[in-house]
Design an enzyme around this catalytic site. Structure first.
Site, short mmCIF file in Angstrom:
data_model
loop_
_atom_site.label_atom_id
_atom_site.label_comp_id
_atom_site.label_asym_id
_atom_site.label_seq_id
_atom_site.Cartn_x
_atom_site.Cartn_y
_atom_site.Cartn_z
N TYR A 1 37.52 92.70 11.72
CA TYR A 1 38.35 91.64 12.32
C TYR A 1 39.84 91.97 12.41
CZ TYR A 1 34.07 88.95 11.66
OH TYR A 1 32.77 88.52 11.71
N HIS B 1 35.65 85.38 21.13
CA HIS B 1 35.29 86.03 19.88
C HIS B 1 36.06 87.32 19.75
CE1 HIS B 1 32.10 83.22 19.17
NE2 HIS B 1 31.76 83.36 20.44
O1 CA2 Z 1 33.92 87.85 16.42
C1 CA2 Z 1 34.22 86.67 16.23
O2 CA2 Z 1 35.30 86.21 16.57
C2 CA2 Z 1 33.23 85.76 15.49
O3 CA2 Z 1 33.37 84.45 16.02
C3 CA2 Z 1 33.67 85.77 14.03
C4 CA2 Z 1 32.73 84.97 13.13
C5 CA2 Z 1 31.28 85.39 13.34
O4 CA2 Z 1 30.41 84.55 12.59
C6 CA2 Z 1 30.88 85.34 14.82
O5 CA2 Z 1 29.54 85.79 14.94
C7 CA2 Z 1 31.79 86.20 15.66
C8 CA2 Z 1 33.07 85.19 11.67
C9 CA2 Z 1 34.46 84.78 11.32
C10 CA2 Z 1 34.75 85.26 9.94
O6 CA2 Z 1 36.07 85.71 9.90
C11 CA2 Z 1 36.45 86.52 8.88
C12 CA2 Z 1 37.70 87.07 8.99
C13 CA2 Z 1 38.13 87.92 8.01
C14 CA2 Z 1 37.34 88.19 6.93
C15 CA2 Z 1 36.10 87.65 6.82
C16 CA2 Z 1 35.65 86.78 7.81
#
Ligand code: CA2
Length: 140
Positions: free
Chosen positions: A26, A99
């Protein structure tokens, strides 16, 4: 003079951890820092930002009638939330789904988005740039 469009950037669960955990997936920047950059990149629109880990709070934001558009990263709720899908379908506000990661390249449970069919369009896989690409819809 025409008033500036009011656009809400709405982030779902765990996106408050951006920049703090899992930088390989991310990125290393917090959303708050990125949002400052976004505001300078889109001077012609009024940008607001809200993040919640709670499904109902996201639904409440979508139901607000003051937005000219919403750029939504529903995060994990993308793949599970009938309530968020129903909220988007129930309002007239155009919603762009974004996303950070390419959800089609990841685990199969991320391949389905319950919200895509009720959104104007979707942008994914471009890192934080996905938000800019989504916001462009509202300035074009
Ligand atoms: O890729 C994306 O933006 C997602 O929406 C991110 C979600 C995931 O469940 C989707 O499938 C795709 C997860 C967000 C979690 O964000 C974090 C950021 C930093 C560290 C851990 C989690």
């Amino acid at each position: 003079m025409m008033r500036a469009k009011q656009i809400l950037v709405l982030n779902g669960p765990n996106l408050n951890l951006l920049g703090k955990r899992e930088p390989e997936t991310y990125g290393a920047k917090s959303f708050e820092d990125y949002f400052v950059e976004l505001k300078t990149k889109f001077p012609s629109i009024e940008l607001a930002y809200f993040q919640s880990n709670l499904e109902g709070e996201l639904v409440n934001k979508i139901q607000e009638t003051n937005w000219d558009g919403i750029v939504l990263n529903a995060a994990g709720y993308t793949h599970t939330s009938v309530a968020i899908r129903d909220a988007i379908a129930a309002v007239d506000t155009p919603v762009v789904e974004v996303h950070i990661s390419n959800i089609t390249k990841r685990e199969s449970f991320r391949h389905e988005s319950l919200i895509s069919p009720v959104c104007i369009g979707c942008v994914f896989g471009f890192g934080l740039k996905s938000y800019e690409l989504g916001l462009n819809y509202f300035v074009a």
